[in-house]
Design an enzyme around this catalytic site. Sequence first.
Site, PDB file in Angstrom:
ATOM      1  N   ASP A  11      -4.254 -21.262 -38.393  1.00 38.51           N
ATOM      2  CA  ASP A  11      -4.029 -21.646 -39.546  1.00 38.51           C
ATOM      3  C   ASP A  11      -5.482 -21.804 -40.175  1.00 38.51           C
ATOM      4  O   ASP A  11      -5.992 -22.694 -39.622  1.00 38.51           O
ATOM      5  CB  ASP A  11      -3.122 -22.915 -39.980  1.00 38.51           C
ATOM      6  CG  ASP A  11      -2.482 -22.945 -41.221  1.00 38.51           C
ATOM      7  OD1 ASP A  11      -3.075 -22.245 -42.195  1.00 38.51           O
ATOM      8  OD2 ASP A  11      -1.764 -23.820 -41.536  1.00 38.51           O
ATOM      9  N   ASP A 105      -3.117 -16.822 -44.544  1.00 38.18           N
ATOM     10  CA  ASP A 105      -4.252 -17.364 -43.565  1.00 38.18           C
ATOM     11  C   ASP A 105      -3.344 -17.960 -42.676  1.00 38.18           C
ATOM     12  O   ASP A 105      -4.022 -18.748 -41.834  1.00 38.18           O
ATOM     13  CB  ASP A 105      -4.534 -18.699 -44.567  1.00 38.18           C
ATOM     14  CG  ASP A 105      -3.503 -19.576 -45.327  1.00 38.18           C
ATOM     15  OD1 ASP A 105      -2.220 -19.026 -45.080  1.00 38.18           O
ATOM     16  OD2 ASP A 105      -3.909 -20.605 -45.384  1.00 38.18           O
ATOM     17  N   GLU A 106      -2.228 -17.463 -42.172  1.00 35.11           N
ATOM     18  CA  GLU A 106      -1.535 -18.125 -41.114  1.00 35.11           C
ATOM     19  C   GLU A 106      -0.739 -17.126 -40.136  1.00 35.11           C
ATOM     20  O   GLU A 106      -0.382 -15.930 -40.696  1.00 35.11           O
ATOM     21  CB  GLU A 106      -0.492 -18.994 -41.612  1.00 35.11           C
ATOM     22  CG  GLU A 106       0.280 -19.652 -40.687  1.00 35.11           C
ATOM     23  CD  GLU A 106       1.198 -20.691 -41.482  1.00 35.11           C
ATOM     24  OE1 GLU A 106       1.980 -21.298 -40.578  1.00 35.11           O
ATOM     25  OE2 GLU A 106       1.547 -20.565 -42.412  1.00 35.11           O
TER      26      GLU A 106
END
Length: 489
Positions: A11, A105-106
Amino acid sequence: MRTVPSIIHLDMDAFFASVEQAAKPSLRGKPVIVGGLGGRGVVSTCSYEARVFGVRSAMATAVARRLCPNGAYLWPRFTAYRACSEQVMAMLRALSPLVEQLSVDEAYVDLAAGPYGPALAAAAPGEGAELVRAICQDLRADIEERTALTASIGAAGSKLMAKIASEQAKPDGLVLVNPGLERTVLGPMAVRALPGVGPATEQVLRRAGLMTVAEVAELSEEELMRLLGKAHGAGVSLMARGLDDRPVVPDRDAKSVSVEDTYEVDLADRDRILHELDILAARCVRRLQATGRSGRTVVIKVRRFDFSTLTRSETLRGPTDDEGVIAATARRLAAQVNLTGGIRLLGVGVSQLADFTQEDLFAQAAAEAALAELDAQEAAEEEEPDAEQEPLPESGAAAGSVAAEPAGVEGGAPAAGAGQLAAQRIWLPGQDVTHRELGPGWVQGSGVGRVTVRFETPDSPPGRVRTFLVDDPELTPSDPLPLRPPPDA
């Protein structure tokens, strides 16, 4: 169950805000808030410096401004965020073919399926954990070197524990949970730490005297099913005991494509509402076509002035990506909704996606005929206007809307591209610009016919500030600069 913590959850830390700080030297170490900036704007992401003041994601921007009046409030620059995301995801895919990207973003990664798989399989449990730790440390270092950003990583034997570990690792950390220690790690945590346990479930568990995960794990599955329902109770029971056998699934297939706008001023004019639906349908079709998909079911979402939200849907005879068909269907669905009193949000979506387009002439003809009939009825009911109406704006952005982005970003930037912004001379805080003599910079703010620009680049010292007329021909919108120079530069 795995004997090595070979599933990792990555993350990126305060991703949007971190990209802005990396791109703008003058903002490093300062509170940065990214999101919608209008009266109904919502915070998308904020830096850790802003969180000290109580600012949080999904908070109304107006509330954030009261809590942190001296923060830098910026429109999202999705082009820059996607470029950074692609770099990070490419690094993950070099580690394994099994990368499950959850958002920009993960992602989850199954290291056992990649080049390190044989070594992990042959290693003793302790040695395997140390190898995973080394892989993750190298990954975090590579991400920072290539993007100037930091990431938090959790590693465990399951997706559940990897996700929980990455939360513990924030910001800019690494936490490993060795298989067999799941209940030890989970036990002291509050019940809200479990995925899927929201405020309502938490209240039910609290009323039953269950405050920690350990207390939930002591209950039998049957008791939890009686408390929470069959499916939810069974799921919470497994999670509380640290049991999760879900595989890492690459390239998760989207089930729908949708766009929506929240308007700063409630829409009251029916023609304006239908015009906005046409704009949303066009944007939705562009996204649909970009994925090479088509869809059968058209859905509209309407949030009225009193915050009541309605949806209407219609399933066509075959999948389509035809803008005219989707727009006409959206208009027809709008006829089923009471649009009086003011509309604060509109959305258009397409579901039941397919990998092909079936030209459904009957559906298209029916949509056009129904729309023509509806227009004829409305024309017959309307009185002769007293004066010529002003032309409708070209886009929701020009009309003061806040465009929503997918994969969970609220309060996004207007859909206008750099060329359109240049033509309209709209300058947004955070926007990339270039001056013919002074070079690249970014917009700090604009108003009363002026625009203020700070001239700096990701690898420069904090730059100087200059003010120009909004229509200065020397100043033009530009594309984002890379946060780090290319390796061969």
